[in-house]
Design an enzyme around this catalytic site. Structure first.
Site, PDB file in Angstrom:
ATOM      1  N   ASN A 144       0.821  -1.215   0.000  1.00 44.98           N
ATOM      2  CA  ASN A 144       0.000   0.000   0.000  1.00 44.98           C
ATOM      3  C   ASN A 144       0.857   1.267   0.000  1.00 44.98           C
ATOM      4  OD1 ASN A 144      -1.993  -1.857   0.139  1.00 44.98           O
ATOM      5  ND2 ASN A 144      -2.681  -1.338   2.219  1.00 44.98           N
ATOM      6  N   THR A 157     -14.919  38.382 -31.545  1.00 45.45           N
ATOM      7  CA  THR A 157     -15.739  38.010 -30.387  1.00 45.45           C
ATOM      8  C   THR A 157     -17.009  37.434 -30.996  1.00 45.45           C
ATOM      9  OG1 THR A 157     -16.831  40.149 -30.243  1.00 45.45           O
ATOM     10  CG2 THR A 157     -14.834  39.899 -28.939  1.00 45.45           C
ATOM     11  N   HIS A 158     -17.545  36.413 -30.358  1.00 49.87           N
ATOM     12  CA  HIS A 158     -18.698  35.686 -30.913  1.00 49.87           C
ATOM     13  C   HIS A 158     -18.383  35.126 -32.299  1.00 49.87           C
ATOM     14  CE1 HIS A 158     -21.057  37.851 -27.770  1.00 49.87           C
ATOM     15  NE2 HIS A 158     -20.259  38.855 -28.116  1.00 49.87           N
ATOM     16  N   SER A 202      -7.841  13.154 -48.947  1.00 50.93           N
ATOM     17  CA  SER A 202      -9.070  12.369 -48.925  1.00 50.93           C
ATOM     18  C   SER A 202      -8.946  11.257 -49.951  1.00 50.93           C
ATOM     19  CB  SER A 202     -10.247  13.276 -49.273  1.00 50.93           C
ATOM     20  OG  SER A 202     -11.325  12.509 -49.773  1.00 50.93           O
ATOM     21  N   LYS A 227      -8.680  17.700 -51.491  1.00 50.18           N
ATOM     22  CA  LYS A 227      -8.692  17.896 -50.040  1.00 50.18           C
ATOM     23  C   LYS A 227      -7.308  17.865 -49.408  1.00 50.18           C
ATOM     24  CE  LYS A 227     -11.745  18.173 -47.499  1.00 50.18           C
ATOM     25  NZ  LYS A 227     -12.700  17.133 -47.097  1.00 50.18           N
ATOM     26  N   ASN A 243      -6.570  17.892 -45.427  1.00 48.32           N
ATOM     27  CA  ASN A 243      -7.295  17.939 -44.158  1.00 48.32           C
ATOM     28  C   ASN A 243      -6.377  18.182 -42.967  1.00 48.32           C
ATOM     29  OD1 ASN A 243      -9.727  17.386 -45.483  1.00 48.32           O
ATOM     30  ND2 ASN A 243      -9.330  15.185 -45.401  1.00 48.32           N
ATOM     31  N   GLU A 260      -7.251  18.313 -35.632  1.00 47.66           N
ATOM     32  CA  GLU A 260      -8.534  17.641 -35.354  1.00 47.66           C
ATOM     33  C   GLU A 260      -8.355  16.545 -34.314  1.00 47.66           C
ATOM     34  OE1 GLU A 260     -11.259  17.123 -39.099  1.00 47.66           O
ATOM     35  OE2 GLU A 260      -9.176  17.021 -39.726  1.00 47.66           O
ATOM     36  N   GLN A 292      -6.189   0.597  -7.597  1.00 52.59           N
ATOM     37  CA  GLN A 292      -5.452   0.008  -8.718  1.00 52.59           C
ATOM     38  C   GLN A 292      -5.965   0.563 -10.052  1.00 52.59           C
ATOM     39  OE1 GLN A 292      -4.301  -4.135  -8.432  1.00 52.59           O
ATOM     40  NE2 GLN A 292      -5.423  -4.540 -10.320  1.00 52.59           N
TER      41      GLN A 292
HETATM   42  N1  ARG Z   1      -1.747  -3.265  -7.495  1.00 56.80           N
HETATM   43  C1  ARG Z   1      -2.092  -2.594  -6.313  1.00 56.80           C
HETATM   44  C2  ARG Z   1      -2.501  -1.139  -6.611  1.00 56.80           C
HETATM   45  O1  ARG Z   1      -2.261  -0.679  -7.655  1.00 56.80           O
HETATM   46  C3  ARG Z   1      -0.950  -2.593  -5.365  1.00 56.80           C
HETATM   47  C4  ARG Z   1      -1.339  -2.524  -3.932  1.00 56.80           C
HETATM   48  C5  ARG Z   1      -2.057  -3.732  -3.544  1.00 56.80           C
HETATM   49  N2  ARG Z   1      -2.246  -3.801  -2.152  1.00 56.80           N
HETATM   50  C6  ARG Z   1      -3.033  -4.751  -1.633  1.00 56.80           C
HETATM   51  N3  ARG Z   1      -3.116  -4.762  -0.356  1.00 56.80           N
HETATM   52  N4  ARG Z   1      -3.649  -5.623  -2.382  1.00 56.80           N
HETATM   53  O2  ARG Z   1      -3.073  -0.461  -5.800  1.00 56.80           O
END
Ligand code: ARG
Length: 465
Positions: free
Chosen positions: A119, A164-165, A286, A292, A294, A299, A331
């Site tokens: 984490n 403008t506009h 085109s 053409k 383009n 775009e 994730q």
């Molecule tokens: N692949 C996970 C993400 O992008 C990594 C962290 C996962 N942690 C867990 N406790 N499963 O967030």
């Protein structure tokens, strides 16, 4: 499936408590390595800094830390050389690299994850990644801004209608218009730098959510990784992705600006306007209409703005329902973020490449400015200077415009006698005010369109950069 609760599933690094393997469907559903492998550089850098810190506080031996740092260096080289085998069953970039490290250096590899969680690991990778991206975008934005400055200088005297506009309003110079674009992209740059400043703190050490029992030195890690400091709160550190959202918001504004420029170029390139020619190599033909040419590049930029704005929306909605702290939802932050990075990068590259080759058709620009009574305000201001209240002047000039429109000619093409019919205050000197050049030259203050002011603005910009 036979259950052997004590053996655990051997393939997974977290498999200890599991009695059966992950279903193939869930594995395919939940893996992220197919896209987060892109974070390998940041992941390796972060792990090396973490290992050095663990050695510094005595949790890892120096020998183990060295083996980890060198092992990761070898993995980095293999990934860069395309020799690394990513495995979906190992889920994500973090576990792919860690498993390979352990395969290479043995038990030391298994010690790397001490005092850390995926984490805070992924939160660290993401901050490093967004920071790297910003650092790569800044020089690209500078190239675009520089190209606009050069074009502005080349066209500092070129008269064109200001709108403008989307109606012809008053004459401006093409150079002034380019400097307006430049202001937009420079604000975009400062937004990215603001975002970088706010996000540049280390989340590592938050571990899963509450911190860790080891006496970690977070500031030591922060310093190694170039962070300005460390996050204040572990729950917040693993949970929020607001910096990625901010980045995507800044990127969306870049695309909104590029999309507006594109819209103008597309209009200007039609023969109906005929203000600019885009180089052939930025256009396509085109398959059916031989005549053409383009403006596909602008775009497409205009079209890609939709994707980037969509990605921003995806991230905002991803975040809005999440309770503290980490949730797997996060994730899903990566595909929209990566797509935004790729899109904003190539759009800026294309513009940096194209701007220097925009050919301005000065005669057409001028003819268009002469067509829409663009100096009508100048005539009103002239009458005000001669003592007429502005509202009366406005009315008198309105009548003159109606007359000229009927004759199908510009105000400056009316004779003095004709003009005098609308106000006896009009004298021969009027022509120095109602010509295109007169109108431009009169707007001669800081930030206005007079060629002298455009040149002054360019000189100030050159001094700043
Ligand atoms: N692949 C996970 C993400 O992008 C990594 C962290 C996962 N942690 C867990 N406790 N499963 O967030």
């Amino acid at each position: 499936m036979s259950k052997t609760p004590t053996s655990g599933h051997p393939q997974k690094l977290w498999g200890g408590r599991f009695a059966e393997s992950t279903s193939a469907l869930v594995e395919r559903f939940s893996e992220s390595v197919s896209f987060d492998a892109r974070l390998y550089r940041q992941d390796i850098r972060g792990s090396q800094a973490h290992a050095r810190m663990l050695a510094k506080i005595g949790v890892l031996s120096d020998a183990d830390a060295r083996a980890i740092v060198e092992g990761l260096e070898g993995i980095l080289a293999d990934i860069e050389a395309g020799r690394f085998q990513w495995k979906r069953e190992l889920e994500d970039v973090h576990m792919n690299i860690e498993a390979e490290l352990t395969a290479r250096i043995g038990d030391a590899g298994k010690r790397l994850h001490t005092g850390r969680s995926r984490n805070d690991q992924v939160a660290t990778d993401m901050r490093l990644y967004v920071r790297d991206v910003i650092d790569a975008l800044i020089p690209l934005i500078d190239r675009v801004a520089e190209a606009l400055l050069d074009l502005a200088e080349r066209e500092a005297d070129t008269v064109m209608p200001g709108f403008t506009h989307l109606q012809i309003a008053q004459p401006v110079t093409f150079g002034h218009h380019m400097l307006a674009w430049r202001e937009q992209i420079l604000r975009d740059k400062s937004r990215l730098l603001d975002c970088r400043k706010r996000m540049n703190v280390l989340p590592l050490g938050a571990a899963a959510l509450a911190g860790t029992v080891y006496p970690i030195d977070r500031h030591f890690v922060a310093e190694q990784l170039g962070f300005d400091g460390v996050t204040e709160n572990s729950l917040d550190a693993v949970s929020d992705r607001d910096y990625a959202i901010e980045f995507c918001a800044a990127a969306s504004l870049i695309l909104v600006h590029l999309s507006r420029w594109s819209e103008e170029l597309i209009l200007w390139a039609t023969p109906l306007f005929g203000f600019v020619d885009l180089p052939d190599r930025f256009c396509t033909g085109s398959s059916i209409m031989p005549q053409k040419k383009n403006p596909d590049v602008p775009e497409l930029v205009r079209g890609k703005a939709g994707r980037v704005i969509g990605n921003l929306t995806a991230l905002l909605v991803l975040m809005k329902g999440q309770p503290l702290a980490y949730n797997r939802d996060n994730q899903e932050d990566k595909p929209p973020l990566f797509d935004t990075v790729d899109t904003v990068t190539i759009c800026l590259e294309v513009y940096a490449e194209m701007i220097p080759h925009i050919v301005v058709n000065r005669d057409n620009c001028r003819a268009a400015a002469a067509r829409g009574f663009s100096t009508a305000t100048d005539l009103a201001d002239y009458l005000v200077k001669k003592g007429l209240p502005f509202r009366d002047a406005h009315h008198a000039v309105g009548s003159a415009v109606a007359y000229a429109a009927q004759k199908n000619c510009d105000l400056a093409a009316l004779t003095l006698d004709e003009l005098k019919r609308f106000s006896p205050l009009i004298e021969a000197d009027v022509y120095t005010y109602i010509t295109l050049e007169g109108s431009l030259a009169a707007r001669n203050h800081y930030g206005a369109t007079a060629p002298a002011q455009v040149r002054a603005a360019i000189a100030r910009a050159r001094k700043r950069t």
